[in-house]
Scaffold this active site. Structure first.
Site, PDB file in Angstrom:
ATOM      1  CG  HIS A   9      -1.908   0.910   1.361  1.00 46.55           C
ATOM      2  ND1 HIS A   9      -2.227   2.232   2.240  1.00 46.55           N
ATOM      3  CD2 HIS A   9      -2.828   1.287   0.413  1.00 46.55           C
ATOM      4  CE1 HIS A   9      -3.020   2.861   2.006  1.00 46.55           C
ATOM      5  NE2 HIS A   9      -3.775   2.221   0.966  1.00 46.55           N
ATOM      6  CG  HIS A  51      -3.433   9.163  -0.021  1.00 51.38           C
ATOM      7  ND1 HIS A  51      -4.107  10.140   0.898  1.00 51.38           N
ATOM      8  CD2 HIS A  51      -4.136   8.250  -0.167  1.00 51.38           C
ATOM      9  CE1 HIS A  51      -5.261   9.556   1.292  1.00 51.38           C
ATOM     10  NE2 HIS A  51      -5.187   8.437   0.532  1.00 51.38           N
TER      11      HIS A  51
END
Ligand code: G3P
Ligand code: CA
Length: 243
Positions: A9, A51
């Site tokens: 991730h 992100h």
């Protein structure tokens, strides 16, 4: 025993600055099946791997990613917040990630659709084609519009619907959008969620799975893949249970 595939991730985010090339490379070195990353676009329309929609949390920049050109974003430091070792780490474009990693598997998360980032889906699909990576990519998003655009542009690319909640709530949306994978938040995945996914022909990719207890639970539930900030721990734990 069938074990879940492991995706890093934001790379190997507990060990290296998230969503940067060193983080992805570390995950690859650890032996992951694939890496997950997040996409926005710059003011000049480049696909930026980061992100948040703002630069503040992960770099020394300020403000929206979309209000800066790539040249300006490239001047920022995306590593110093993770310690001295990573000072000077740059934000990457998706092109640079494909160049640096090549044929690994990817979960590419589109953070906002073309409504916010005009053309993001088409640009991403074109780049995937250019690098001949279609069979290695699953496009994922919380944004239904984006997934709809992706499916209209490409009938074959694998897609995954991100959501937080009971899987039964999302089955009809996933069918309408011709999704291949359900991508639920793992803390809300139970046996009945897996059952309804299987009954409707969906694979299940669970995120994020970072503790020994959750890893064991993911194995027992037989999820198809685990996305983890700590791929080192996941790979070690899966090995232990595979014995
Ligand atoms: O892998 C899916 C997951 O990354 C979605 O949440 O906020 O970490 O992008 P987020
Ligand atoms: Ca993500």
């Amino acid at each position: 025993m069938d074990m879940p595939l492991v995706y890093g991730h934001r790379g190997a985010a507990v060990e290296a600055p998230e969503n940067t090339l060193p983080s992805f490379k570390l995950a690859e070195k650890l032996g992951v099946y694939g890496v997950e990353m997040d996409l926005h676009t710059s003011k000049d329309g480049e696909l930026i791997v980061i992100h948040d929609e703002t630069l503040d949390r992960t770099t020394n920049g300020r403000g929206l990613v979309h209000s800066y050109n790539l040249k300006e974003i490239k001047k920022l430091d995306a590593g110093f917040k993770s310690g001295n070792k990573w000072v000077g780490t740059r934000v990457s474009t998706l092109r640079e990630v494909f160049e640096g990693l090549g044929r690994i598997n990817y979960y590419l998360e589109i953070k906002q659709s073309s409504k916010v980032y005009p053309g993001i889906e088409e640009k991403m699909l074109n780049l995937i084609d250019e690098f001949n990576l279609k069979s290695n990519v699953q496009v994922i998003s919380f944004d239904f519009d984006s997934l709809e655009i992706v499916r209209k542009l490409d009938k074959k690319i694998k897609t995954g619907l991100l959501y937080i909640g009971k899987s039964s709530w999302f089955i009809s949306i996933a069918k309408n959008l011709k999704i291949n994978f359900l991508q639920p938040a793992f803390n809300l995945v139970y046996k009945e969620d897996i059952e309804i996914a299987r009954k409707n022909g969906f694979k299940v990719a669970a995120w994020t799975v970072d503790t020994p207890e959750d890893i064991k639970r993911a194995i027992d539930l037989k999820v198809d893949s685990i996305t983890s900030n700590n791929p080192r721990l996941v790979l070690r734990t899966l090995k232990k249970y595979a014995k």
